[in-house]
Design a protein around this motif. Sequence first.
Motif, PDB file in Angstrom:
ATOM      1  N   SER A 101      12.544 144.113  76.249  1.00 35.28           N
ATOM      2  CA  SER A 101      12.933 143.226  77.765  1.00 35.28           C
ATOM      3  C   SER A 101      13.836 144.149  78.605  1.00 35.28           C
ATOM      4  CB  SER A 101      13.539 142.052  77.382  1.00 35.28           C
ATOM      5  OG  SER A 101      14.548 141.970  76.513  1.00 35.28           O
ATOM      6  N   ASN A 103      16.475 145.032  79.253  1.00 35.39           N
ATOM      7  CA  ASN A 103      18.112 144.631  79.036  1.00 35.39           C
ATOM      8  C   ASN A 103      18.980 145.617  80.050  1.00 35.39           C
ATOM      9  OD1 ASN A 103      17.304 142.893  77.170  1.00 35.39           O
ATOM     10  ND2 ASN A 103      17.938 143.858  75.470  1.00 35.39           N
ATOM     11  N   PHE A 105      21.647 146.203  82.713  1.00 36.08           N
ATOM     12  CA  PHE A 105      22.833 145.255  82.981  1.00 36.08           C
ATOM     13  C   PHE A 105      22.402 144.767  84.535  1.00 36.08           C
ATOM     14  CE2 PHE A 105      24.949 148.449  80.176  1.00 36.08           C
ATOM     15  CZ  PHE A 105      24.692 147.847  79.142  1.00 36.08           C
ATOM     16  N   ALA A 106      22.602 143.473  84.658  1.00 35.27           N
ATOM     17  CA  ALA A 106      21.807 142.782  85.811  1.00 35.27           C
ATOM     18  C   ALA A 106      22.926 142.936  86.972  1.00 35.27           C
ATOM     19  CB  ALA A 106      21.586 141.551  85.466  1.00 35.27           C
ATOM     20  N   HIS A 107      24.112 143.092  86.660  1.00 33.80           N
ATOM     21  CA  HIS A 107      25.169 142.974  87.640  1.00 33.80           C
ATOM     22  C   HIS A 107      25.719 144.312  88.216  1.00 33.80           C
ATOM     23  CE1 HIS A 107      27.320 143.627  83.977  1.00 33.80           C
ATOM     24  NE2 HIS A 107      28.562 143.653  84.501  1.00 33.80           N
ATOM     25  N   LYS A 108      25.097 145.390  87.359  1.00 33.70           N
ATOM     26  CA  LYS A 108      25.303 146.839  87.811  1.00 33.70           C
ATOM     27  C   LYS A 108      24.191 147.399  88.471  1.00 33.70           C
ATOM     28  CE  LYS A 108      29.017 147.464  84.703  1.00 33.70           C
ATOM     29  NZ  LYS A 108      29.994 147.557  85.521  1.00 33.70           N
ATOM     30  N   ALA A 151      17.121 144.038  89.119  1.00 31.35           N
ATOM     31  CA  ALA A 151      16.078 143.035  89.615  1.00 31.35           C
ATOM     32  C   ALA A 151      15.195 143.531  90.762  1.00 31.35           C
ATOM     33  CB  ALA A 151      16.790 141.619  90.061  1.00 31.35           C
TER      34      ALA A 151
ATOM     35  N   GLY B 127      20.053 139.998  75.136  1.00 31.81           N
ATOM     36  CA  GLY B 127      19.674 141.369  75.384  1.00 31.81           C
ATOM     37  C   GLY B 127      21.025 142.115  75.998  1.00 31.81           C
ATOM     38  N   GLN B 128      21.656 141.386  76.947  1.00 31.99           N
ATOM     39  CA  GLN B 128      22.696 142.224  77.776  1.00 31.99           C
ATOM     40  C   GLN B 128      23.822 142.713  76.841  1.00 31.99           C
ATOM     41  OE1 GLN B 128      22.954 142.407  81.442  1.00 31.99           O
ATOM     42  NE2 GLN B 128      20.898 142.276  81.195  1.00 31.99           N
ATOM     43  N   MET B 145      33.221 143.926  80.359  1.00 36.60           N
ATOM     44  CA  MET B 145      32.444 144.753  81.123  1.00 36.60           C
ATOM     45  C   MET B 145      31.066 144.346  81.427  1.00 36.60           C
ATOM     46  SD  MET B 145      33.202 148.464  79.990  1.00 36.60           S
ATOM     47  CE  MET B 145      35.092 149.121  79.825  1.00 36.60           C
ATOM     48  N   ILE B 146      30.420 143.566  80.557  1.00 41.39           N
ATOM     49  CA  ILE B 146      29.146 143.057  80.729  1.00 41.39           C
ATOM     50  C   ILE B 146      29.083 141.791  80.612  1.00 41.39           C
ATOM     51  CG2 ILE B 146      26.838 143.175  79.553  1.00 41.39           C
ATOM     52  CD1 ILE B 146      27.963 145.860  80.680  1.00 41.39           C
ATOM     53  N   PRO B 149      31.821 139.714  83.552  1.00 42.38           N
ATOM     54  CA  PRO B 149      31.587 139.427  84.926  1.00 42.38           C
ATOM     55  C   PRO B 149      30.343 138.670  85.146  1.00 42.38           C
ATOM     56  CG  PRO B 149      31.968 141.669  83.924  1.00 42.38           C
ATOM     57  CD  PRO B 149      31.893 140.767  82.730  1.00 42.38           C
ATOM     58  N   GLN B 150      29.297 138.453  84.279  1.00 36.79           N
ATOM     59  CA  GLN B 150      28.102 137.825  84.573  1.00 36.79           C
ATOM     60  C   GLN B 150      28.434 136.392  84.480  1.00 36.79           C
ATOM     61  OE1 GLN B 150      24.268 139.558  83.283  1.00 36.79           O
ATOM     62  NE2 GLN B 150      25.194 141.169  82.502  1.00 36.79           N
ATOM     63  N   ARG B 153      30.319 135.066  87.405  1.00 37.07           N
ATOM     64  CA  ARG B 153      29.619 134.573  88.606  1.00 37.07           C
ATOM     65  C   ARG B 153      28.744 133.564  88.384  1.00 37.07           C
ATOM     66  NH1 ARG B 153      27.270 140.247  90.819  1.00 37.07           N
ATOM     67  NH2 ARG B 153      29.034 141.220  90.679  1.00 37.07           N
ATOM     68  N   VAL B 226      23.898 136.197  89.925  1.00 35.63           N
ATOM     69  CA  VAL B 226      23.398 137.599  89.300  1.00 35.63           C
ATOM     70  C   VAL B 226      21.845 137.635  89.455  1.00 35.63           C
ATOM     71  CG1 VAL B 226      23.183 139.046  87.216  1.00 35.63           C
ATOM     72  CG2 VAL B 226      25.436 138.264  87.815  1.00 35.63           C
ATOM     73  N   LYS B 227      21.035 138.093  90.100  1.00 35.48           N
ATOM     74  CA  LYS B 227      19.492 138.135  90.239  1.00 35.48           C
ATOM     75  C   LYS B 227      19.200 138.818  88.808  1.00 35.48           C
ATOM     76  CE  LYS B 227      19.681 138.038  94.968  1.00 35.48           C
ATOM     77  NZ  LYS B 227      21.427 138.247  94.957  1.00 35.48           N
ATOM     78  N   ARG B 228      18.250 138.135  88.367  1.00 32.60           N
ATOM     79  CA  ARG B 228      17.452 138.615  87.023  1.00 32.60           C
ATOM     80  C   ARG B 228      16.018 138.831  87.302  1.00 32.60           C
ATOM     81  NH1 ARG B 228      21.537 138.526  83.453  1.00 32.60           N
ATOM     82  NH2 ARG B 228      22.924 136.992  83.655  1.00 32.60           N
TER      83      ARG B 228
END
Lengths: 258, 228
Positions: A101, A103, A105-108, A151, B127-128, B145-146, B149-150, B153, B226-228
């Motif tokens: 999937s 993975n 980092f969605a915010h970077k 995204a 997974g993040q 860091m990961i 922060p998410q 938000r 956060v957009k996924r």
Amino acid sequence: MTEVAVAKNSTASTSDLVVLKSVNKHFGALHVLQDIELTITRGEVVVVIGPSGSGKSTLCRTINRLETIDSGEITIDGKPLPQEGRELARLRADVGMVFQSFNLFAHKTVLENVTLGQLKVRKADKKQAEEKARALLDRVGVGTQADKYPAQLSGGQQQRVAIARALAMDPKVMLFDEPTSALDPEMINEVLEVMQQLAQEGMTMVVVTHEMGFARSAANRVVFMADGRIVEEATPDQFFSNPRSDRAKDFLSKILHH
Amino acid sequence: MEAREIVFDFLEGYDVLAAFWVTVKLTLFSAIGSLVWGTLLAGMRVSPVPLMRGFGTFYVNTVRNIPLTVIIVFSSLGLADVFGMTLGASDDFDALSFRLSILGLSAYTAAFVCEALRSGINTVPMGQAEAARALGLSFTQVLRMIVLPQAFRAVIVPLANVLIALTKNTTVAAAIGVGEAALLMKEMIENEAATVLIAFIFALGFVVLTLPMGLILGWLGKRLAVKR
């Protein structure tokens, strides 16, 4: 580049990079890995195939201890896999991982995804890390997407970024856990091509996949798993044209004839 | 001018703005304190170390179930009077009460910040963290860091609720004599006749403080999602 590779080779006592010895793991009552013996040598591309639930993803994830094992031993480059902690983190940095999937980092941003490990784990200089990240992104064909967020990218693009992110750590071995299984059909090839190229460049790879075409063309060895066991190991030619076990024959007859 | 003076003459001699300023300062310092402490607690509650997880769970379940008044009064009677805690304000009673209130409010609100944040951590896909660990980041790096922060938000809106509750909860500091809005209101209601108007003015004051918080943080929550 070649000098570094030579130095690495000369310090290692053996050409075996990843060694699994009688590895066992249970998920509750399910014995998901049963007495796994597997040795992966430097520069080898091993493709792990098998039916769903056969333990191939779990096997892949035990190699960097995203899954713990109940018994047995795993060594990477001669060193046994450490327990949780700094030692384990250091080892993981040398083992690249690409997930089904993605993975990312969605915010970077894409660029930040590829520089993060270099900056925080390898303590690289920011400018050098960015240069390296851009070069890697170019190499996997997504150089123009560097400033976007994950995204905003297609699945195939995201997976190629994920490969670049893993490569940025200069890993000794790359693990691919079904890297194309979540992709639309037309995006599978762009990812496989990148992997194909990596294999040709001599990267040590463990690839869990359902892409038989990739197994045929890129693998040095095919490992067939079923019900938590390694049932058969062979070269791709041998395996696909003349499987020895009934389980493998059955599996191949189901996937190859339609 | 005449009419205005007659209607609002009960305001004479009272510094309503100064009282609300104390409310604002209590809110601000307690918000910072509870955010820091609440984040640390959330980190403990998801930590792989059983002792830290145990402490985090124990703290949250104890503190959020004790009335705030009891906590504030305890910090005054218990911490200050019995254990002699002075927080660097041994002679100045007002400053001591003010600081003790911030301590109590922070300790209490942190439990709610922690739980809001923990629900945010649960919105971040496994997974993040796995990808971050696979890169060789340590547990605290992954969290810092990961994951956090998410998570932050994702919980800006619930945190706005906590902040609004905190703003109104600062009135409890009146119990140990901090000269904030509620204490002045009590004094004015005792001395003046226009009780309904006084209550209305103070109610309005709190709405003026909290309404923008909800609106701004609600907007920010949407913007930073956060957009996924």
